[in-house]
Scaffold this active site. Structure first.
Site, PDB file in Angstrom:
ATOM      1  N   ARG A  67     -11.100  19.917   9.162  1.00 48.40           N
ATOM      2  CA  ARG A  67     -10.229  20.333  10.262  1.00 48.40           C
ATOM      3  C   ARG A  67     -10.677  21.681  10.815  1.00 48.40           C
ATOM      4  O   ARG A  67     -11.245  22.504  10.087  1.00 48.40           O
ATOM      5  CB  ARG A  67      -8.773  20.445   9.779  1.00 48.40           C
ATOM      6  CG  ARG A  67      -8.196  19.139   9.248  1.00 48.40           C
ATOM      7  CD  ARG A  67      -6.729  19.286   8.878  1.00 48.40           C
ATOM      8  NE  ARG A  67      -6.204  18.080   8.269  1.00 48.40           N
ATOM      9  CZ  ARG A  67      -5.778  17.013   8.950  1.00 48.40           C
ATOM     10  NH1 ARG A  67      -5.825  17.032  10.283  1.00 48.40           N
ATOM     11  NH2 ARG A  67      -5.319  15.952   8.338  1.00 48.40           N
TER      12      ARG A  67
ATOM     13  N   THR B 198      -6.343  -1.538   9.631  1.00 51.29           N
ATOM     14  CA  THR B 198      -6.152  -0.572  10.726  1.00 51.29           C
ATOM     15  C   THR B 198      -5.999  -1.237  12.098  1.00 51.29           C
ATOM     16  O   THR B 198      -6.879  -1.966  12.554  1.00 51.29           O
ATOM     17  CB  THR B 198      -7.300   0.452  10.806  1.00 51.29           C
ATOM     18  OG1 THR B 198      -7.661   0.891   9.499  1.00 51.29           O
ATOM     19  CG2 THR B 198      -6.860   1.648  11.640  1.00 51.29           C
TER      20      THR B 198
ATOM     21  N   ARG C 193       0.852  -1.199   0.000  1.00 53.17           N
ATOM     22  CA  ARG C 193       0.000   0.000   0.000  1.00 53.17           C
ATOM     23  C   ARG C 193       0.883   1.242   0.000  1.00 53.17           C
ATOM     24  O   ARG C 193       1.747   1.401   0.851  1.00 53.17           O
ATOM     25  CB  ARG C 193      -0.902  -0.003   1.236  1.00 53.17           C
ATOM     26  CG  ARG C 193      -1.666   1.297   1.498  1.00 53.17           C
ATOM     27  CD  ARG C 193      -2.522   1.147   2.741  1.00 53.17           C
ATOM     28  NE  ARG C 193      -3.172   2.378   3.142  1.00 53.17           N
ATOM     29  CZ  ARG C 193      -2.901   3.053   4.252  1.00 53.17           C
ATOM     30  NH1 ARG C 193      -1.932   2.615   5.077  1.00 53.17           N
ATOM     31  NH2 ARG C 193      -3.551   4.149   4.559  1.00 53.17           N
TER      32      ARG C 193
END
Length: 607
Positions: A203, A402, A162
């Site tokens: 954000r 993850t 990846r």
């Protein structure tokens, strides 16, 4: 394909099979009357609806102890008009039999040649087949970018790599891709490269002192004022959020460490109460779990990164922040043919339209990072299983990602809970499990890959594994190709088969076979190097790029040689072959054949 029988001396299978079909299956004409005579020692076969072949050899008497057994087996073959459903126990006790191959086009071969990779019949691997079905996807980063470390990760068990477009620049990624392609030639094995796009990031703005403290149970405002923030307010530079949020919905900041609940929202500000307060600093990320955010999944940065990845031959593009099927449309147009699209499921909103997203994509990633932020922790495991099952049911590769071995970023050994996490993903039948920071930035990248390989190998040797991985029912679609793919599993469960050999140009037939989760390894032969690379993320598949074929005899001969060359059989081993006749015709998968290796096929071919 016509049936072939020796007609000079009546053969048991001629008389009783033909009669059985005519007598017991309405609408099936006597196939023996249409048979073509076979020479002595030449194979001859009865073809039922151009799908199932019963094979005998002219100089031998009928197998299966004769007549009534053959008729009983024929009667077990279900034939429904419009819905072909095959129970291939018909062939299981016959001497020779069948493979699935899919259409192979000259354009695929041309694209493979243009990629610069070998498609020669002598494309030989220098490492043994993995011996496990699930694949390992390792993330490249500072800890693993050096070519020598990439080689170590590959030898330790990595099947694909990846490239995280959120970190590093294009020069770093180009060097990594070149190193992988060089390694691919060195080891003679196709390796998949997945380019993971960053996606849009929400954000907050900046603070006067770089940070502030939000009081627990206090009020805090997010507004459109660009002035630096303090303990009472901060800028939220995303105007699209102000029109969609409603009272009671949540805003999660800094990976959920700060939890805000909306009290009132207008076009200019959002007043919140702090369910969980804490320190907030400049440009921390914001998650909106309770609303569909009206922003596209591709940013300007993503478009540039996608163009770079496609130009440099990435095999998979992973699209972040997918909320709805429409998010995939633009990416699909930009990547063009030859590159697969993986939808990352990391938003709760995506789960509501999961089936549509799966249909629009080529693969799915269960991205548990953001998914775990926006959901309660206890909600993630059942949702992970739901996503895996949905992707498997659709025959699309699914990656679980993850924090799988998170502690190995700093420790040479994982926690027992992490080992169980990886094992459960393997038991669930995921096509691949992924390492993130463990291989990208950790202190033990090689050990992380090796540990994941050991866990997967141990699980797959569990006597209960096959039952667990097949707990999910994946009935075949009402197509000939799906019926034959299902039959491969049935045959391999009944007869000692060393490999299922699949000839394919696009990889779709290989995906059909993998969906059934056969216990037998799958040898995927394709004239397209790009297909071979994409298949490197497919459960149970060992891909080989090889020259195109032009005849049935060439297909069988090549399948035998490749099985011997890559360690999938020896003298006396049986192979299933799956193919489409006529060759080069899309969607023509219609032949299942079983062959026996003599063991000298390589020597006779010249090595």
């Amino acid at each position: 394909m016509p049936g072939r029988f020796p007609l000079i001396h009546r053969h048991t299978v001629d008389q009783f099979t033909g009669g059985g079909l005519v007598a017991f299956e309405p609408g099936v004409a006597d196939p023996v009357r249409q048979a073509i005579a076979a020479e002595p020692r030449e194979p001859h076969q009865l073809d039922i609806l151009c799908v199932v072949a019963m094979l005998q050899v002219a100089h031998q008497s009928a197998e299966c102890s004769g007549r009534n057994r053959i008729v009983k087996l024929v009667n077990r073959t279900g034939i429904w008009a419009g819905r072909i459903r095959i129970h291939v126990k018909l062939i299981l006790e016959l001497k020779s039999g069948c493979v699935i191959a899919e259409e192979m086009t000259k354009s695929d071969l041309k694209r493979a040649d243009e990629s610069g990779a070998s498609t020669d019949d002598d494309f030989r691997g220098q490492v043994d087949p993995r011996g496990r079905k699930v694949k390992i996807l390792a993330t490249i980063g500072p800890a693993s970018r050096p070519p020598e470390m990439l080689r170590k990760l590959f030898r330790a068990g990595a099947d694909a790599f990846r490239v995280n477009m959120s970190h590093g620049d294009h020069s770093d990624h180009e060097a990594s891709i070149k190193a992988i392609r060089a390694m691919e030639k060195e080891f003679g094995r196709p390796i998949a490269i997945l380019a993971d796009l960053q996606g849009p990031k929400l954000r907050v703005g900046t603070f006067k002192d770089g940070s502030a403290v939000i009081r627990h149970s206090g009020h805090f405002t997010l507004d459109r004022n660009p002035a630096p923030g303090d303990e009472n307010r901060v800028c939220l530079p995303h105007p699209e959020l102000f029109g969609i949020l409603e009272k009671g919905q949540r805003l999660l900041i800094n990976d959920g460490k700060i939890k805000l609940k909306v009290i009132k929202a207008s076009d200019d500000e959002i007043l919140c109460s702090a369910e969980v307060g804490g320190v907030i600093s400049d440009r921390k990320g914001v998650n909106v779990p309770d609303a569909e955010v009206p922003i596209p999944a591709l940013t300007d940065k993503d478009r540039k990164d996608l163009a770079f990845a496609v130009q440099h031959g990435a095999d998979w593009i992973a699209l972040s922040f997918v909320q709805r099927p429409d998010d995939l449309a633009e990416a699909r147009k930009l990547i063009g043919p030859g590159t697969a699209l993986c939808a990352k499921i990391e938003k709760p909103m995506a789960v509501h339209r999961l089936d549509e997203i799966i249909e629009m994509s080529d693969g799915i990633m269960v991205a548990r990072g953001d998914l775990g932020v926006e959901l309660e922790p206890q909600e993630v495991p059942p949702l992970q299983k739901k996503i895996v099952n949905a992707a498997r049911g659709a025959g699309k590769p699914v990656i679980v990602a993850t924090q799988m071995l998170e502690s190995m970023i700093e420790s040479p050994m994982p926690t027992r809970a992490e080992v169980s996490d990886v094992a459960n993903a393997v038991y669930d039948g995921a096509d691949a499990v992924m390492l993130s920071a463990e291989s990208a930035a950790g202190e033990w990248p090689e050990e992380s890959v090796a540990m994941m390989d050991k866990i997967a190998d141990q699980v797959e040797h569990d006597e209960a594994y096959l039952e667990r991985v097949r707990f999910l029912d994946t009935p075949p679609d009402a197509t000939t190709a799906d019926a034959l793919a299902h039959s491969c599993m049935t045959i391999a469960d009944t007869v000692a088969i060393s490999a299922i050999t699949v000839f394919t140009s696009s990889g779709s037939t290989a995906r059909r076979v993998a969906r059934e989760r056969p216990d037998t390894p799958m040898l995927v032969l394709t004239p397209s190097v790009r297909t071979a690379r994409r298949v490197a993320l497919l459960w149970g598949a060992h891909a080989v790029a090889t020259k195109d074929i032009g005849s049935f005899e060439e297909m069988i001969a090549k399948g035998k040689r490749m099985a011997l060359r890559h360690g999938f059989g020896q003298a006396g081993s049986k192979l299933i072959a799956l193919a489409g006749v006529p060759f080069g015709t899309p969607g023509s998968t219609n032949l299942l054949h079983i062959v026996t290796l003599r063991g000298d096929e390589l020597e006779k071919h010249g090595g």
